[in-house]
Design a protein around this motif. Structure first.
Motif, short mmCIF file in Angstrom:
data_model
loop_
_atom_site.label_atom_id
_atom_site.label_comp_id
_atom_site.label_asym_id
_atom_site.label_seq_id
_atom_site.Cartn_x
_atom_site.Cartn_y
_atom_site.Cartn_z
N THR A 425 -0.75 -3.61 1.65
CA THR A 425 -0.06 -2.34 1.89
C THR A 425 -0.99 -1.28 2.45
O THR A 425 -0.64 -0.58 3.41
CB THR A 425 0.61 -1.86 0.60
OG1 THR A 425 1.57 -2.84 0.18
CG2 THR A 425 1.32 -0.54 0.81
N ASP A 474 7.67 0.63 1.71
CA ASP A 474 7.25 2.03 1.60
C ASP A 474 5.77 2.05 1.25
O ASP A 474 5.39 1.82 0.10
CB ASP A 474 8.07 2.75 0.53
CG ASP A 474 7.68 4.22 0.39
OD1 ASP A 474 6.88 4.71 1.22
OD2 ASP A 474 8.19 4.88 -0.54
N ARG A 475 4.93 2.34 2.23
CA ARG A 475 3.48 2.34 2.02
C ARG A 475 2.97 3.67 1.47
O ARG A 475 1.80 3.77 1.09
CB ARG A 475 2.77 2.03 3.34
CG ARG A 475 3.10 0.67 3.93
CD ARG A 475 2.46 0.50 5.31
NE ARG A 475 1.02 0.58 5.25
CZ ARG A 475 0.22 0.83 6.31
NH1 ARG A 475 0.78 1.04 7.49
NH2 ARG A 475 -1.07 0.89 6.17
N THR A 476 3.82 4.68 1.40
CA THR A 476 3.37 6.05 1.11
C THR A 476 2.59 6.18 -0.21
O THR A 476 1.49 6.78 -0.22
CB THR A 476 4.56 7.02 1.10
OG1 THR A 476 5.21 6.95 2.37
CG2 THR A 476 4.09 8.45 0.84
N PRO A 477 3.07 5.63 -1.35
CA PRO A 477 2.31 5.83 -2.59
C PRO A 477 0.89 5.26 -2.53
O PRO A 477 -0.06 5.90 -3.02
CB PRO A 477 3.16 5.10 -3.64
CG PRO A 477 4.53 5.06 -3.06
CD PRO A 477 4.35 4.93 -1.58
N LEU A 479 -0.93 4.68 0.27
CA LEU A 479 -1.73 5.44 1.24
C LEU A 479 -2.15 6.78 0.66
O LEU A 479 -3.29 7.24 0.89
CB LEU A 479 -0.94 5.63 2.53
CG LEU A 479 -0.68 4.37 3.35
CD1 LEU A 479 0.19 4.68 4.57
CD2 LEU A 479 -2.00 3.71 3.80
N GLU A 480 -1.30 7.42 -0.11
CA GLU A 480 -1.67 8.68 -0.75
C GLU A 480 -2.76 8.45 -1.80
O GLU A 480 -3.70 9.25 -1.92
CB GLU A 480 -0.44 9.33 -1.40
CG GLU A 480 0.55 9.90 -0.38
CD GLU A 480 1.78 10.50 -1.03
OE1 GLU A 480 2.00 10.23 -2.24
OE2 GLU A 480 2.53 11.23 -0.34
N TYR A 482 -4.98 6.06 -1.74
CA TYR A 482 -6.22 5.79 -1.00
C TYR A 482 -6.83 7.09 -0.47
O TYR A 482 -8.05 7.29 -0.55
CB TYR A 482 -5.96 4.82 0.15
CG TYR A 482 -7.17 4.60 1.04
CD1 TYR A 482 -8.38 4.17 0.49
CD2 TYR A 482 -7.12 4.84 2.41
CE1 TYR A 482 -9.50 3.97 1.28
CE2 TYR A 482 -8.22 4.63 3.21
CZ TYR A 482 -9.42 4.21 2.65
OH TYR A 482 -10.53 4.02 3.45
N SER A 483 -6.01 7.99 0.04
CA SER A 483 -6.52 9.27 0.54
C SER A 483 -7.21 10.05 -0.57
O SER A 483 -8.30 10.61 -0.37
CB SER A 483 -5.37 10.08 1.13
OG SER A 483 -5.83 11.34 1.59
#
Length: 493
Positions: A425, A474-477, A479-480, A482-483
């Motif tokens: 992901t 949904d990659r958002t959680p 990616l957030e 990781y940021s």
């Protein structure tokens, strides 16, 4: 017709016998049963007796032959995979002058650092694609300064696989891939890096002769055959370091293809079709097994020391007493991706090249005593390992890699659904899991070198894909998360 592969590791030696016609491994064995000892005479040192590797190889061979129940004359070629970056120095009688200084020994760091500073980034990166770092040449520089009497008696220096091949065949040889592990391969001149030999004061004649990775590299001597229960005259036709060989085992040969492992340490190793490098030397570059001057194949590698070792630490210190890794995964899966704001920086196993050799230690950040429990830490630890992979992969992408698919063996951390789902992901790549290992790969490499297989595609036609993991819809959680992880990392390095 059969092929024999060896994997000379720092914890054990594995032997695998492969049926050349089917590509199936008919028998494998490793020795010793418990982890081989590593001598640490001082902090940061790591040594092994090279002759212990031969003892392990002899025992592993006997066990594999017994399981296979075949005549040794049916084995038509031998391949070798080995722990990278080790230093074996022998005298004129071909006896080791000292214990081998192995891959995880860090005494060469100041010698490589000084060479990089004095020779300059343009010279080192432009020719070696790396800083001299803590590779074999830097370890030899330590020996030259600190053990001058022994250094003066050196006849040849070898990598661990070169030493085993010498015991098998009597020939002292290495490959372009091997010399790039020493950090003594000049990619501009496609030959030994004379400028670094001159800088360190190494006579060129102590290097082995160079042969192609896939080629007849000598035949089994009568003495070696008798010791191993094999047939004299059997050719050794392939050798490579363990990470290039792992890529070969997963049929990773071409630009854009990527292999990964996640054991005690973790590696992402991708093939670049251009001769390029990271300006900050945060990833390693080696000649891949099929590299040539006309068709460059550069193995670009990011290595994270704190991988499975962090997961095992969590099992001993965070998980409930007696919990298995499956139990840990089930607990961690009760927490949503992102671990509700907890981040683990997994750098507790020494200096990390991806961090420019910084050693910040492991940190648990964002912990709230009223909200979080062991489940959050267990999940955040696996996410932190994945995010450290991604951090290195972004550097790889910065020098031209395109990471769309990741090939891996279904073993170690890749057995964890959380680990592999998070990696797919965060990277956006599809992960393909295969049934293979380094010793079986080395056997098939020997088949290529002996001309039994036309090419890698024929050699690995029987490679079995066990599973395929795709990025979450949904990659958002992730990616957030990781940021946030990266922001926290960059505050402390």
């Amino acid at each position: 017709m059969y092929l024999l592969g060896y994997d000379i590791g720092s914890s054990s030696v594995k032997a695998a016998i492969v049926d050349a016609s089917t590509g199936n491994c008919v028998a494998s064995a490793f020795f010793p049963d418990s982890e081989a000892p590593i001598k640490a005479l001082h902090p940061g040192w790591a040594e092994q007796n090279p002759d212990d590797w031969w003892c392990y190889l002899r025992n592993a061979t006997a066990k594999a032959l017994s399981k296979a129940n075949i005549a040794s004359s049916e084995i038509k070629a031998i391949g070798i995979s080995y722990q990278m970056h080790g230093l074996v120095a022998v005298d004129k009688d071909l006896r080791p002058l000292r214990d081998a200084i192995i891959w995880c020994d860090s005494r060469g760091v100041p010698y490589g650092k000084k060479a990089f500073e004095e020779l300059g980034e343009e010279q080192c990166l432009g020719h070696l694609l790396n800083s001299p770092g803590n590779f074999t040449a830097a370890k030899l520089a330590w020996m030259k300064e600190n053990e001058p009497a022994l250094f003066s008696r050196i006849y040849k220096v070898m990598l661990p696989g070169d030493y085993i091949a010498m015991l098998l065949t009597g020939e002292i040889l290495t490959t372009p891939e091997g010399l790039s592990e020493y950090m003594l391969w000049d990619f501009r001149k496609e030959g030994p890096a004379q400028f670094l030999l001159d800088y360190f004061g190494f006579p060129a004649e102590i290097l082995p002769d160079i042969v192609p990775t896939f080629s007849n590299q000598g035949t089994l001597t009568a003495k070696a055959a008798a010791e191993l229960g094999l047939t004299a005259g059997t050719p050794v036709t392939y050798r490579a370091g363990d990470q290039p060989n792992n890529a070969l085992s997963l049929n990773v040969f071409n630009p854009g293809e990527v292999a990964s492992t996640a054991g005690t340490s973790g590696v992402v190793y991708g093939i670049n079709g251009t001769v390029d490098y990271d300006q900050l030397s945060r990833v390693n570059n080696f000649a891949h097994v099929n590299h040539t001057a006309s068709a460059p194949r550069i193995g670009v590698m990011t290595c994270i020391s704190g991988t499975g070792i962090l997961n095992s630490w969590c099992r001993r210190n965070i998980a409930p007493t007696g919990a298995s890794y499956d139990d840990m995964n089930r607990l961690a899966a009760e927490i949503a991706p992102g671990s509700e704001g907890v981040s683990v920086l997994p750098f507790g196993n020494g200096a990390e090249r991806v961090l420019r050799n910084a050693d910040p230690g492991c940190s648990i950040l964002g912990l709230n005593f009223n909200l979080h429990d062991r489940r959050h830490i267990l999940r955040a630890a696996q996410e932190g390992i994945v995010f450290s992979f991604m951090y290195g992969m972004e550097i790889m992408e910065g020098i031209g890699m395109q990471i769309k698919r990741i090939h891996a063996g279904k073993a170690n951390m890749f057995l964890s659904p959380i680990f592999r789902d998070t990696l797919a992901t965060v990277s956006g790549a599809t992960i393909e899991l295969y049934d293979t290992d380094g010793a079986a790969g080395a056997a098939k490499g020997a088949g290529i070198g002996a001309g039994i297989y036309r090419d890698n595609n024929e050699a690995f036609a029987s490679l079995v894909k066990l599973d395929e993991i795709h990025p979450a819809a949904d990659r958002t959680p992730v990616l957030e998360a990781y940021s946030l992880w990266k922001q926290r990392l960059e505050k402390i390095i």
